[in-house]
Design a protein around this motif. Structure first.
Motif, PDB file in Angstrom:
ATOM      1  N   ASP A 164      18.592  49.035  53.080  1.00  0.00           N
ATOM      2  CA  ASP A 164      19.271  48.902  54.310  1.00  0.00           C
ATOM      3  C   ASP A 164      21.070  48.878  53.987  1.00  0.00           C
ATOM      4  O   ASP A 164      21.607  47.747  53.658  1.00  0.00           O
ATOM      5  N   ILE A 195      23.428  49.283  55.678  1.00  0.00           N
ATOM      6  CA  ILE A 195      24.461  48.603  56.821  1.00  0.00           C
ATOM      7  C   ILE A 195      24.332  47.134  56.684  1.00  0.00           C
ATOM      8  O   ILE A 195      25.303  46.604  56.747  1.00  0.00           O
ATOM      9  N   SER A 196      23.258  46.499  56.418  1.00  0.00           N
ATOM     10  CA  SER A 196      23.489  44.881  56.348  1.00  0.00           C
ATOM     11  C   SER A 196      23.457  44.771  54.800  1.00  0.00           C
ATOM     12  O   SER A 196      23.899  43.544  54.487  1.00  0.00           O
ATOM     13  N   ARG A 233      18.095  47.600  65.363  1.00  0.00           N
ATOM     14  CA  ARG A 233      17.756  48.926  64.755  1.00  0.00           C
ATOM     15  C   ARG A 233      16.495  48.835  64.159  1.00  0.00           C
ATOM     16  O   ARG A 233      15.758  47.967  63.716  1.00  0.00           O
TER      17      ARG A 233
END
Length: 786
Positions: free
Chosen positions: A567, A569-570, A556
């Motif tokens: 971030d 997502i992580s 990404r």
């Protein structure tokens, strides 16, 4: 007869004041006992207040254990902390990530290559300087937006030119179509990549026919297919790939679409134009099939001439540089308007032709007002428009619920005055045209503190019949202007940039114009008219860019205007410091130390409470001294309450039922101790059970775990509503008020009594003095015989 002033009786020699003081001391004993009690009560009140604060401190430290993420805390490490620092947030999960720092954030900065001997001397320049925040023709198409949002898989392809030479092209870090084209053109085979009508075009420049022009996919990724290049294997020098699906609102793969230029009206019909370099070499450039400005530039660079074509420093047109080294003129011309429409027609003895502004449309009817002026918007106030007949109409952005440029134009055209609003010809704002034909002038002004008209660029009085608004800011330069005064004019506007004079290393001075907003969103373009400051871009306004991929996951790309990334997502917070030439490994691991620290903090706070109670309730058998709260029911209840809770097993709890199971115990002094090794083991092996022990909830979503029990206990002791310590404080305050009233009453009585005693003693002295005087008279009487 007045009172005798001496404190010693003149007749009897009695110490009147001393005697009265002794008598009053006896009478004041009840009052003194009350004062002593009040002092004791005040001391108790202070200690109860201190206990209240400490209990609240225990509650706060306990509440800090109420976050479930605390027991699943993670720590992140970066293999290159000089390029990338990293921390975790609540969403972090354990794992390994590969991060590439592809670009650092930068603020747009423009400086004059022209140097001046002084900053306060007139430059003798006349013209204008325009700062614009939009209209940039080199915006790049992100690969992630292609193919209906599916993007382009990161991977590698192999190219073979018609001579048979092959090269591997690594596209794993490509983010834009421009990155793809650059990678192909720099691959080492003699193939030039450009775009054509939504496709990637490959042009073999070997002039040979030994091999087909081929594209092969390497590895399992579908990079070639996503780019429309899958299966190319043709005996042709020019091959177009398959059409790539573009995102909505994008009409060109490379640079601005020609239809978006000219304020949205396009550049008309383009055919071909001629270029003659200073060394006499010439070429005819056919741009009749070009759909974007990028394709026009590629056609120029593919002409075989010794010149460089690119977007100009202002970002709004074409720049051509003759690198032939000849002594003649550098000329661009065409038999029709093609060269003029592209803004590059003309002849110069210099090596550079800086093309004119091609007016990329940046404002449409759908443009949100909040998005104008680099996202600063135009405000929510009001302004008035007066036509040449003197008729006035008013616009209020908030009241009229105006959200888009189209809404604003419609509202203006609905006013009961004779004006017409529309998009301007440059495509970067609106214009207002007066149709009334009156004797006055069209004028627009903000109302009160509003700056809407000013921010739209339409405030003022029309010299003819039209007021043209624009996102751009224009500064007029006169012959008397110095570097200092130009800086002052730019800073007075302050709309998009700040200016300053910089001292060069040779003692000369230059003009610097720096965007006042960071990153790509703060990019500015500066154009000059009728004057040449030789402005050059010192640093391009750009976002920091990183790529991040989890182990076995997809890559990404993330952008940030200031180099700080959050971030979700992580679950990583990353800060880019510099571009790294090699991938950076980021590891995320469980971090029980965060929970251990929080539990230790609770233990420390509780032990402060234990120490405080011991200090306030001490008993010294030798001296028979006791603390002010010795034997108080409040301290006993606190000790017993916390003692029971901290040593008990919670009913309904899961696998972990008591603090002792995780290494937290009461010692023989009543203080808590922590076995950090045991606690760490519990967090490492069963963090969920530890979390449940502290934060178990019931059907009403109430915390009935240790955290909830601690909070409830603290509320019973120190809660603002009916808390035991609060009630005790109020009781003590009431007792003190009563004591104070009693003392005040006693003081009044004692003062009266003192005055009476003094009066009596002084009266006695006067009486004795009279008796002595009469006795003297009697003794002086003698018998008078005949």
């Amino acid at each position: 007869m007045g009172r005798i002033q001496s404190s010693i009786g003149l007749i009897t020699g009695t110490d009147i004041v001393g005697t009265v003081d002794q008598l009053m001391a006896i009478s004041a004993q009840p009052r003194d006992r009350l004062l002593s009690k009040a002092s004791e009560l005040e001391g108790q009140q202070q200690q109860i207040a201190s206990l209240t604060a400490t209990v609240i401190g225990v509650q706060i430290a306990g509440d800090a254990l109420g976050s479930s993420s605390l027991y699943r805390s993670k720590k992140a490490t970066s293999s290159n902390t000089e390029a990338l620092s990293v921390t975790t947030n609540d969403n972090a999960t354990a794992g390994d990530y590969t991060v590439r720092t592809l670009q650092t954030a930068a603020t747009h900065n423009i400086q004059s290559a022209q140097r001046y001997d002084a900053q306060d001397e007139a430059l003798g320049l006349t013209g204008s300087l325009t700062i614009q925040p939009s209209g940039f023709v080199d915006d790049k198409v992100l690969l992630s937006t292609l193919n209906d949002g599916l993007g382009v898989q990161a991977g590698k392809i192999r190219l073979t030119d018609r001579s048979g030479a092959s090269a591997e092209v690594d596209l794993t870090n490509a983010r834009t179509i421009d990155d793809v084209l650059e990678a192909i053109n720099d691959s080492g085979v003699d193939i030039r990549a450009t775009t054509s009508d939504g496709k990637i075009r490959l042009i073999d420049q070997t002039g040979k026919t030994d091999s087909n022009l081929r594209v092969e996919q390497l590895g399992s990724a579908e990079t070639a297919a996503d780019l429309g290049l899958w299966g190319i294997d043709e005996a042709s020098s020019t091959v177009d790939g398959k059409t790539i699906d573009l995102p909505e609102g994008t009409t060109s793969l490379q640079g601005a679409s020609l239809s978006q230029l000219g304020g949205g009206s396009g550049l008309g019909t383009l055919t071909d134009f001629d270029i003659e370099l200073a060394d006499g070499s010439t070429a005819n450039i056919d741009v009749s099939s070009a759909n974007s400005l990028g394709e026009v530039i590629d056609a120029i660079n593919g002409s075989g001439l010794e010149l460089i074509a690119r977007i100009n420093d202002a970002g709004n047109g074409i720049r051509l540089r003759d690198v032939s080294g000849g002594g003649g003129s550098f000329t661009v011309s065409s038999s029709d308007d093609t060269a003029a429409n592209l803004g590059i027609d003309g002849s110069t003895d210099n090596s550079i032709i800086n093309g004119s502004d091609l007016n990329l449309q940046s404002v449409t009817l759908e443009t949100e007002l909040a998005d104008l002026n680099q996202g600063r918007g135009v405000g929510t106030g009001s302004f008035t428009i007066t036509d040449s007949n003197g008729d006035t109409g008013a616009i209020n952005i908030e009241v009229d619920e105006i959200e888009t440029v189209g809404d604003l134009i419609d509202k203006i055209n609905e006013l009961n005055i004779d004006v017409t609003a529309s998009l301007n010809e440059a495509g970067d704002g609106i214009q207002i045209v007066d149709n009334a034909g009156g004797t006055g002038s069209l004028s627009i002004s903000d109302t009160g503190s509003s700056e809407v008209a000013t921010n739209l660029g339409i405030a003022g009085t029309a010299e003819s019949s039209t007021l043209v608004g624009s996102e751009a800011t224009t500064i007029e330069i006169t012959a008397d202007d110095t570097l200092d005064s130009i800086v002052e004019k730019i800073n007075e506007s302050g709309r998009y940039a700040d200016a300053s004079v910089i001292a060069n290393d040779d003692g000369t001075y230059s003009l610097q114009i720096r965007a006042n907003k960071g990153g790509k969103a703060g990019r500015i373009g500066v154009n000059t008219t009728d004057l040449d400051l030789n402005l050059r871009t010192a640093s391009q306004g750009q976002d920091a860019v990183i790529s991040i991929a989890s182990e076995g996951g997809t890559t990404r790309f993330l952008n940030s205007s200031d180099g700080v990334f959050e971030d979700s997502i992580s679950g990583l917070d990353l800060t880019v410091k510099e571009v790294s030439s090699t991938p950076i490994q980021v590891s995320v691991d469980d971090d029980p130390s965060t929970a251990v620290t929080a539990i230790n903090r609770f233990v420390e706070q509780y032990n402060k409470l234990v120490d405080q109670i011991e200090e306030f309730t001490f008993y010294n058998a030798d001296s028979q001294e006791v603390g002010l709260l010795f034997g108080s029911t409040e301290t006993l209840r606190i000790q017993n309450g916390y003692g029971r809770l901290l040593t008990s097993s919670l009913s309904g709890a899961g696998e972990i039922k008591s603090l002792a199971q995780i290494g937290v115990r009461l010692d023989d002094t009543g203080k808590l101790t922590v076995d950090e090794s045991k606690l760490t083991d519990a967090l490492n092996t069963n963090a969920d059970a530890v979390d449940e022990f502290f934060n178990r909830t019931n059907d009403e979503d109430e915390n009935v775990g240790m955290v909830g029990q601690l909070s409830a206990l603290a509320d019973r002791y120190a809660g603002t509503e009916s808390g035991m310590l609060i009630n005790k404080t109020q009781t003590l305050a009431t007792q003190l008020e009563r004591n104070a009233a009693s003392v005040e009453s006693m003081n009044a009585r004692l003062e009266t009594q003192r005055e009476q005693l003094l009066s009596n003693y002084y009266a006695m002295e006067e009486a004795i003095a009279k008796i002595q005087s009469n006795a003297s008279y009697v003794s002086d009487i003698s018998y008078l015989g005949l």
